[in-house]
Design a protein around this motif. Structure first.
Motif, short mmCIF file in Angstrom:
data_model
loop_
_atom_site.label_atom_id
_atom_site.label_comp_id
_atom_site.label_asym_id
_atom_site.label_seq_id
_atom_site.Cartn_x
_atom_site.Cartn_y
_atom_site.Cartn_z
N PHE A 4 43.25 36.20 -11.27
CA PHE A 4 44.20 36.50 -9.92
C PHE A 4 45.59 36.68 -10.79
CE2 PHE A 4 40.81 34.11 -7.91
CZ PHE A 4 40.63 35.10 -6.99
N SER A 5 46.44 37.54 -10.07
CA SER A 5 47.88 37.97 -10.60
C SER A 5 48.72 36.73 -10.60
CB SER A 5 48.35 39.27 -9.57
OG SER A 5 48.57 38.64 -8.56
N GLU A 6 49.67 37.01 -11.25
CA GLU A 6 50.71 35.97 -11.63
C GLU A 6 51.25 35.86 -9.90
OE1 GLU A 6 54.07 36.59 -14.05
OE2 GLU A 6 52.54 36.88 -15.84
N ALA A 7 51.49 36.84 -9.05
CA ALA A 7 51.84 36.61 -7.95
C ALA A 7 51.05 35.79 -7.14
CB ALA A 7 52.11 38.07 -7.12
N ASP A 8 49.72 36.05 -7.24
CA ASP A 8 48.76 35.27 -6.60
C ASP A 8 48.87 33.65 -6.90
OD1 ASP A 8 47.71 37.19 -5.01
OD2 ASP A 8 45.98 37.68 -6.44
N GLN A 9 49.24 33.51 -8.22
CA GLN A 9 49.45 32.13 -8.65
C GLN A 9 50.51 31.45 -8.27
OE1 GLN A 9 47.28 30.84 -11.14
NE2 GLN A 9 46.08 32.40 -12.00
N ASP A 10 51.71 32.36 -7.94
CA ASP A 10 52.96 31.77 -7.52
C ASP A 10 52.65 31.27 -6.13
OD1 ASP A 10 54.18 31.92 -9.91
OD2 ASP A 10 54.87 33.94 -9.59
N ALA A 11 52.02 32.29 -5.20
CA ALA A 11 51.71 32.01 -3.76
C ALA A 11 50.86 30.65 -3.69
CB ALA A 11 51.09 33.36 -3.30
N GLN A 12 49.97 30.64 -4.87
CA GLN A 12 49.04 29.38 -4.54
C GLN A 12 49.85 28.10 -4.70
OE1 GLN A 12 47.35 27.85 -7.37
NE2 GLN A 12 45.09 26.66 -6.31
N LYS A 13 50.70 28.08 -5.66
CA LYS A 13 51.65 26.99 -5.95
C LYS A 13 52.51 26.44 -4.79
CE LYS A 13 52.02 27.84 -10.98
NZ LYS A 13 52.86 28.21 -12.00
N LYS A 14 52.83 27.67 -3.94
CA LYS A 14 53.80 27.19 -2.65
C LYS A 14 52.85 26.47 -1.80
CE LYS A 14 57.13 31.04 -3.23
NZ LYS A 14 56.88 31.44 -4.55
N VAL A 15 51.59 27.25 -1.64
CA VAL A 15 50.62 26.43 -0.60
C VAL A 15 50.52 24.95 -1.09
CG1 VAL A 15 48.26 26.85 0.43
CG2 VAL A 15 49.88 28.72 0.11
N LEU A 16 50.36 24.78 -2.60
CA LEU A 16 49.94 23.46 -3.15
C LEU A 16 50.90 22.67 -2.58
CD1 LEU A 16 47.25 22.31 -4.50
CD2 LEU A 16 48.47 22.99 -6.61
N ILE A 17 52.12 22.91 -2.87
CA ILE A 17 53.42 22.07 -2.44
C ILE A 17 53.40 21.87 -1.20
CG2 ILE A 17 55.65 21.86 -2.40
CD1 ILE A 17 55.90 23.68 -5.04
N LEU A 18 52.97 22.87 -0.08
CA LEU A 18 53.07 22.57 1.19
C LEU A 18 51.80 21.43 1.37
CD1 LEU A 18 53.62 25.97 2.84
CD2 LEU A 18 55.14 24.25 2.93
N ARG A 19 50.76 21.46 0.87
CA ARG A 19 49.45 20.71 1.20
C ARG A 19 49.92 19.15 0.93
NH1 ARG A 19 43.70 22.16 -0.43
NH2 ARG A 19 43.44 20.53 1.13
N TRP A 20 50.68 19.16 -0.36
CA TRP A 20 50.81 17.85 -0.98
C TRP A 20 52.04 17.35 0.01
CZ3 TRP A 20 48.85 14.34 -3.90
CH2 TRP A 20 48.07 14.72 -4.78
N ASN A 21 53.13 18.03 0.24
CA ASN A 21 54.06 17.39 1.08
C ASN A 21 53.49 16.93 2.52
OD1 ASN A 21 56.62 17.79 -0.52
ND2 ASN A 21 56.61 19.87 -0.03
#
Length: 588
Positions: free
Chosen positions: A71-88
């Motif tokens: 997956f692209s860097e943009a996808d990686q960055d988008a996933q990290k944002k979702v991961l932060i939302l899930r953890w929060n």
């Protein structure tokens, strides 16, 4: 001798000191949770993986794995944002509450500790006090276990649901056996059993025992023959604990099933599984659940809908059980799962479909596996429809229409798969394309592949080997398997003649030369194969992003491989020269 006794005494005192230190804080909270919010916000920083591991270690919760590298860097960055939302979201709804409850409501359970210590060691340690434990008033524990391969495969889903005044303790098991729920003539089946004679107090004590086992694992005798759970072969376990309202308390996976700590993999889930399979091994404790109530099946519905296609290890077994014992609510759950599966069969999958709490996967693997599973899901839906009598004409029409839609969807998939297969094969250059077309044919006894590989050995084309090496990191291990078959013929699966040295020289030289075009991520695989051709040896290489040391040793029971970082700078050209030297020496 006196020195050895002093070392032994110091070691014992160290273990007891550690045990006492562990007793001063609530079990399952070996570190302060004060750092959790900062770790969550740091998930989009450079120490992303380190912080993700730290969160899992502190909280015993996993909420997502890094995406696969396709997956692209943009996808990686988008996933990290979702991961932060899930953890929060988890921290606000569950984490803070767990921290508060642990601080205010943890209690010592001597009997649970005694059961844990009996499981961990033969003699009770001298502890000043036992750590307090907190558990929610109502809870559900899910433990999954997968083990073995081929006809030794076994899968289990343990469910303990503790409500105000009742406990639902059951186990769904999948295995190859006759007396089980099966689809058609499939040898694989499932059975559902329960333990009816367990009180809420016993269930709470059992949960506290599992916590103590993990908390005091440092006191286990790692040299004991019983430290590792016997009979495991590529095992995996997951452990999920929810409170009565659905708050997530634990969510862990692991591949280690030992009582004592391990450096390389979390044994949290494996330890819990080991204890349950030991404490409840007596088949006399269990009774068949041939006609479970919807209340008894409720946790299995939640397990299914909490998961994702491809990533839920027991989803197919839950579906199979529903085919035989499910009612209307289970039929609706089956359909919801099918809708998820349909989304995961598309030709182009988004990154959102290709990751879950513990794992991520390549789109091709997620898609192909889910397509196969969907065909079984259709049979499940057919069977559960046949079992349930819909007296309401509108409802009967509703579900028959759904089944027609599903049949049309699966039939359309067959055409899609045929088109995709041809497109993929056409992409390969010749002569690799010819080999891949042979590989794609139905060939259960490997006669077609054996004939073609024999022809390759008689007249090896260097271009073929360069093409295979270039595609070695295909995400499916198909290319790696083909290269092994041609060069080595693992286990003699192909009926072919041994290499003639002159022809083998051509093939090996082509592979060594192709080290300059292999993907960095596949370099280790290529070196292992070439070293096995040489009968063993060691190669180091520093080239591009590759910094690796590969050692292959021939032993009485096969080849043993060791991977690590290079101890010295060794260029690609030098590594190729060293491989050629090893290959020449292998004939003397």
């Amino acid at each position: 001798m006196k020195f050895l006794w002093l070392v032994l005494i110091a070691l014992i005192l160290g273990i007891l000191t550690l045990a006492d230190a562990l007793s001063q804080r609530p079990a399952m909270h070996s570190e302060s949770w004060a750092k959790v919010p900062n770790l969550i916000q740091s998930l989009d920083g450079p120490a992303y993986l380190t912080n993700l591991e730290a969160l899992a270690g502190i909280t015993h919760v996993q909420l997502g794995a890094p995406l696969y590298r396709e997956f692209s860097e943009a996808d990686q960055d988008a996933q990290k944002k979702v991961l932060i939302l899930r953890w929060n979201d988890w921290w606000e709804k569950s984490g803070k509450w767990i921290e508060q409850q642990t601080a205010s409501s943890a209690m010592v359970d001597e009997k649970a500790f005694g059961a844990a210590w009996e499981f961990l060691a033969s003699e009770k340690p001298i502890l000043k006090k036992v750590a307090p434990v907190w558990i929610p008033g109502e809870w559900t524990l899910f433990i999954t276990y997968t083990n073995g391969d081929y006809f030794g495969r076994e899968k289990e889903l343990w469910v303990i649901e503790r409500r105000k005044d009742i406990v639902n303790f059951s186990k769904l098991r999948g295995e190859y056996r006759v007396n089980s729920w099966r689809l058609d003539e499939s040898p694989w089946g499932v059975s559902l059993k329960s333990i009816a004679t367990i009180s809420v107090d016993q269930a709470d004590r059992l949960l506290r025992t599992l916590i103590y086992i993990h908390h005091y694992s440092y006191c286990a005798d790692q040299d004991s023959e019983f430290d590792d759970m016997p009979g495991t072969y590529y095992p995996r376990a997951t452990c999920r604990l929810e409170d009565g309202s659905g708050k997530l308390i634990w969510n862990k996976q692991g591949y280690t099933f030992q009582k004592s700590p391990t450096r390389y993999s979390s044994a949290f889930a494996g330890r819990a599984c080991y204890y349950l399979r030991t404490a409840f091994a007596d088949e006399k404790l269990w009774v068949d659940l041939d006609e479970p109530t919807s209340d008894q099946l409720a946790p299995y519905r939640r397990y299914l809908l909490n998961g994702k296609p491809y990533f839920s290890s027991l989803a197919a077994e839950v579906m199979l059980a529903f085919a035989y014992c499910g009612r209307e609510v289970e039929r609706d759950t089956v359909w919801q799962w099918i809708e998820q599966q349909k989304l995961a069969t598309n030709r182009d999958l988004s990154w959102q479909v290709c990751w879950h709490d513990f794992d991520s996967g390549m789109a091709v693997n997620v898609r192909n596996r889910t397509r196969l599973d969907l065909k079984m899901s259709r049979r499940v839906f057919e069977r559960i429809n046949q079992r349930i009598t819909d007296n309401d004409p509108e409802k009967r029409l509703f579900y028959s229409t759904r089944l027609e839609e599903l049949n049309a969807f699966v039939d359309a998939l067959k055409n899609t798969e045929a088109t995709e297969k041809e497109d993929k094969l056409s992409r390969f250059p010749q002569p690799l394309q010819k080999l891949m077309r042979i590989k794609a044919k139905s060939d259960p006894d490997l006669k077609l592949l054996s004939t073609h590989v024999q022809a390759i050995r008689f007249d090896p084309d260097p271009n073929l080997f360069r093409q295979i090496v270039k595609e070695l990191d295909d995400g499916t291990m198909v290319m790696k398997g083909l290269l092994e078959r041609i060069l080595i013929n693992d286990l003699g699966l192909l009926k072919i003649e041994p290499w003639d040295k002159k022809q083998q020289d051509v093939a090996v030289e082509a592979c060594i030369d192709a080290m300059s075009i292999v993907e960095d991520s596949a370099m280790d695989d290529l070196l292992v194969i070439l070293l096995r051709v040489c009968g063993g040896g060691k190669i180091e290489i520093v080239h591009g992003t590759v910094n690796t040391s590969v050692t292959v040793e021939l032993r009485s029971n096969g080849y043993f491989t060791t991977l690590g970082g290079a101890q010295r700078d060794c260029s690609l050209v030098e590594a190729q020269a060293n491989l050629r030297k090893l290959y020449r020496e292998s004939f003397f």
